[in-house]
Design a protein around this motif. Sequence first.
Motif, short mmCIF file in Angstrom:
data_model
loop_
_atom_site.label_atom_id
_atom_site.label_comp_id
_atom_site.label_asym_id
_atom_site.label_seq_id
_atom_site.Cartn_x
_atom_site.Cartn_y
_atom_site.Cartn_z
N LEU A 180 0.09 -0.40 -5.54
CA LEU A 180 -0.16 -1.26 -4.38
C LEU A 180 -0.89 -0.49 -3.28
CD1 LEU A 180 0.53 -4.07 -3.07
CD2 LEU A 180 2.57 -2.96 -2.14
N LEU A 181 -0.51 0.77 -3.08
CA LEU A 181 -1.07 1.55 -1.97
C LEU A 181 -2.41 2.20 -2.29
CD1 LEU A 181 2.12 3.34 -0.57
CD2 LEU A 181 1.06 1.19 0.17
N LYS A 182 -2.82 2.14 -3.54
CA LYS A 182 -4.07 2.79 -3.91
C LYS A 182 -5.24 2.20 -3.13
CE LYS A 182 -6.83 4.02 -7.97
NZ LYS A 182 -6.98 3.87 -9.44
N ASP A 183 -5.97 3.06 -2.41
CA ASP A 183 -7.16 2.69 -1.64
C ASP A 183 -6.85 1.81 -0.42
OD1 ASP A 183 -8.74 4.08 -3.49
OD2 ASP A 183 -8.94 2.30 -4.76
N ILE A 184 -5.57 1.63 -0.09
CA ILE A 184 -5.22 0.90 1.13
C ILE A 184 -5.35 1.86 2.31
CG2 ILE A 184 -3.35 -0.24 2.40
CD1 ILE A 184 -4.44 -1.98 0.21
N PRO A 185 -6.05 1.49 3.38
CA PRO A 185 -6.20 2.39 4.53
C PRO A 185 -4.85 2.85 5.07
CG PRO A 185 -7.63 0.47 4.74
CD PRO A 185 -6.75 0.21 3.57
N GLN A 186 -4.78 4.07 5.55
CA GLN A 186 -3.53 4.63 6.05
C GLN A 186 -2.97 3.79 7.19
OE1 GLN A 186 -2.26 7.13 4.44
NE2 GLN A 186 -0.39 7.38 5.67
N SER A 187 -3.84 3.14 7.92
CA SER A 187 -3.39 2.31 9.04
C SER A 187 -2.91 0.93 8.60
CB SER A 187 -4.53 2.13 10.05
OG SER A 187 -5.65 1.50 9.41
N GLY A 188 -3.14 0.57 7.32
CA GLY A 188 -2.78 -0.76 6.84
C GLY A 188 -1.27 -0.97 6.79
N ARG A 189 -0.83 -2.10 7.25
CA ARG A 189 0.60 -2.43 7.27
C ARG A 189 1.04 -2.87 5.86
NH1 ARG A 189 3.33 -7.06 11.24
NH2 ARG A 189 5.51 -6.38 11.01
N VAL A 190 2.21 -2.38 5.42
CA VAL A 190 2.73 -2.69 4.10
C VAL A 190 4.09 -3.36 4.25
CG1 VAL A 190 3.33 -1.77 1.83
CG2 VAL A 190 1.53 -0.68 3.17
#
Length: 344
Positions: A180-190
């Motif tokens: 799920l976190l692959k290539d998601i920007p570090q600032s992106g809310r999860v």
Amino acid sequence: MTKAKPGGRTTIRDIAHAAGTSTSTVSFVLNGSWQQHRIKEATAKHILALAKQLDYQPNQRARGLRMQRSSLAGMIVPHHRNRFFAGLIESFESEARRRSLVPIVVSTQRDQDIEEQVTATLVGQQVELLVIAGVRHPEPLNQLCRSRGVRCVNVDLPGADTFSVVTDNVGGARNLTRMLLKDIPQSGRVIFLGGREEEYATDQRVEGFLSVCREHSRTVEPGDILRCGYSPLASKAALEELFSDGGSPPAALLVNSITAFEGFAMFWHAYPERVRHARLACFDWDPFAACLPLDTIMLRQDMEKMIQTCFEWFDDGAERAGEIVIIPPRLVIGNPSESQFLQE
């Protein structure tokens, strides 16, 4: 030469291990039904020889209970509507019929009073075994079964008073979250969506989710864990409240069940622009979800293996109270035929 088991009674499992077969096969041979289950004569003779060699003595109490056969096998589930419980039901019915039992499956809508009432009724009908699936607190049901001599097993949510079979919730959630976190920007809310407070499966999946977020140095706020239950409407309402709080929209969501995913689909249908670019992972599987025009990863629990493990325990006759067997799930990405087992 195979020797008798030292310091304890030989079980069907010991014979199966020595013969290199399943406990089901050994059980069919020992109860004389091996021919109707198409077991080879040579295999049957080998198993009988091993049983004699290992000084196998059947559990007379269990045998006495089995002589009063009702030919009924019971199962309770929260509901029939998602593929996880439907898959458990299909596998249960198949395994029961292989043993010449008539399966009875009842849904309880996650209502404790209904769970207790249905269990009492099935025990009163002298079911020969009972599978208790998705019950948050199964101990009273386990104790009722024990008091009436009915063997029961917990599936999905474990209990201390009998044998339990569950999915690898922590490992599955960890693997889902990594993808799920692959290539998601570090600032992106999860966001974690669905499940209940103080529930074994949800607790373990949250643990797996948070551990991977920590690996990626991501901060997860308390408000990012939305334990709204399993109802689609509750899931939709939780998302509506999330988007009304003025915070940043989620870049990724781990959804805790396919019914909670239904709620996400309802929200997406009503507000498509709000989640158009969100990545999704679901701790469950339904092929229709793959038709959504959204980046979706799904996990399929191995229902067949879970039920097979239950019946191997039934066939074996050993108690193993409090033991939990953990079954790895499969990761489904697009085509379920390309799924792979997930194991930490």
